[in-house]
Design an enzyme around this catalytic site. Structure first.
Site, PDB file in Angstrom:
ATOM      1  CE1 TYR A   1      37.804  39.030  42.272  1.00  0.00           C
ATOM      2  CE2 TYR A   1      38.210  38.599  39.949  1.00  0.00           C
ATOM      3  CZ  TYR A   1      38.548  38.434  41.283  1.00  0.00           C
ATOM      4  OH  TYR A   1      39.638  37.664  41.628  1.00  0.00           O
TER       5      TYR A   1
ATOM      6  NE  ARG B   1      38.587  36.712  30.738  1.00  0.00           N
ATOM      7  CZ  ARG B   1      39.721  36.063  31.004  1.00  0.00           C
ATOM      8  NH1 ARG B   1      40.309  36.198  32.179  1.00  0.00           N
ATOM      9  NH2 ARG B   1      40.289  35.288  30.091  1.00  0.00           N
TER      10      ARG B   1
END
Length: 358
Positions: free
Chosen positions: A182, A229
């Site tokens: 992403y 993350r």
């Protein structure tokens, strides 16, 4: 003494144990609004003994959604809808957390329930133009437009505003999503970032947006537990790797991140990855050894003894599971029994009659 059921303190926040729920997309929202599904889905894990429950990748702007059915936190109505969910998690003893996200070139895709396979949703069918560090498409998806400097500045502001809403809605921990191909992962990896300005080229430049966003999130919610993350490996030649992740994780800590959630992959369709029980744990161990930061391990972790062994070996400080929680929302209660002492787990009073004694 079980390490899995020992509390952990991170930046002044105490989490009751080290078996957490990783964020999992539900593709069940309308206009970014969480609903009864999300409430029941997330609260059940807290009743099942989780230490922390991290809500799914939640978009900070509408165009940051992975699919049209993703949750959001770009407006106050969405934050208000999240508030009873965080209260339900907290009332059951777990720490409510949320993953703040932007999907970049992997946005505007069909949900698994749409029956349309993979690929981009056309604008005429509810999709939208996507944005990325460079005009380079993920295989099979629409080509994104390259973000300009003003759009990047606006994105930093959007993450900050989302963080303020999330904190106000009761989320105690905020995880910035820089993994799985992403947007922020796209900036980090040279396979997807071909820019020649201050956001491309060197590692310092490719990490610049992530660090600006961490600053914005920390400023907007200074009391929150800030986490990141990472995908620690692209599993593709010339891509993002463990050494770069360790370096940027150290920089992230200097910008307020107190915990690193270590996953991998997702950037390119030609990745070469072999899965199996604990297949990503070595990446968490590598980040922990290189940085000294508290880390979480993920990747087909399905039993209490397996999770306990990861912690006992020093490979990670926390274990995060995803699909095992879907199979068994009371995973932590079961894991304690598997370790030989059901009393290790935080059983709700209502469930005590079901607890098995050794």
């Amino acid at each position: 003494m079980s390490q899995l059921f020992t509390p952990i303190e991170l930046a002044g926040h105490t989490v009751r144990n080290r078996l957490w729920v990783a964020p999992m997309c539900m593709y069940s929202a309308t206009d970014g609004m969480p609903n009864d599904w999300h409430h029941v889905h997330l609260a059940q894990f807290a009743a099942g003994g989780a230490g922390m429950v991290i809500a799914e990748a939640t978009a900070v702007v509408p165009e940051g959604r992975i699919s049209p059915e993703d949750t959001g936190i770009w407006n106050d109505a969405q934050a208000e809808a999240w508030a009873p969910i965080t209260a339900a998690i907290r009332a059951r003893g777990a720490v409510p957390a949320i993953q703040l996200a932007h999907a970049g070139r992997k946005a505007s895709t069909w949900s698994p329930f749409a029956g349309r396979g993979h690929g981009s949703v056309p604008e005429g069918e509810g999709g939208w133009p996507t944005l990325a560090p460079s005009a380079v498409a993920f295989d099979g998806y629409a080509t994104p437009a390259e973000l300009d400097a003003a759009q990047i500045d606006a994105l930093v502001d959007a993450f900050g505003a989302a963080a303020a809403r999330a904190w106000g809605a009761g989320f105690e921990a905020l995880e910035v999503h820089a993994a799985h191909g992403y947007l922020l992962h796209e900036f980090l990896s040279p396979l997807s970032n071909h820019r020649t300005d201050e956001y491309g080229g060197s590692l310092e430049n490719r990490a610049r947006l992530l660090l600006r966003i961490l600053d914005a999130v920390r400023e907007a919610a200074p009391e929150a537990l800030l986490m990141v993350r990472f995908s620690a490996q692209d599993w593709a030649d010339g891509g993002w790797d463990l050494a770069q992740t360790a370096t940027v994780a150290t920089w992230a800590a200097a910008h307020g991140a107190a915990f690193v959630d270590v996953s991998s992959g997702g950037l390119v369709a030609h990745q070469k990855i072999t899965t199996g029980p604990g297949y990503q744990v070595h990446l968490a161990a590598g980040i922990r050894e290189a940085t000294g930061l508290p880390v979480g391990a993920v990747g087909e972790i399905t039993t209490g003894p397996q999770a306990e062994a990861i912690l006992a070996s020093g490979e990670a400080d926390v274990v995060l599971a995803a699909r095992e929680w879907l199979r068994d929302p009371h995973f932590a209660l079961r894991a304690a029994g598997e370790l030989g002492d059901a009393d290790l787990a935080p059983w709700p009073a209502q469930y005590l009659r079901a607890r098995r004694r050794a």
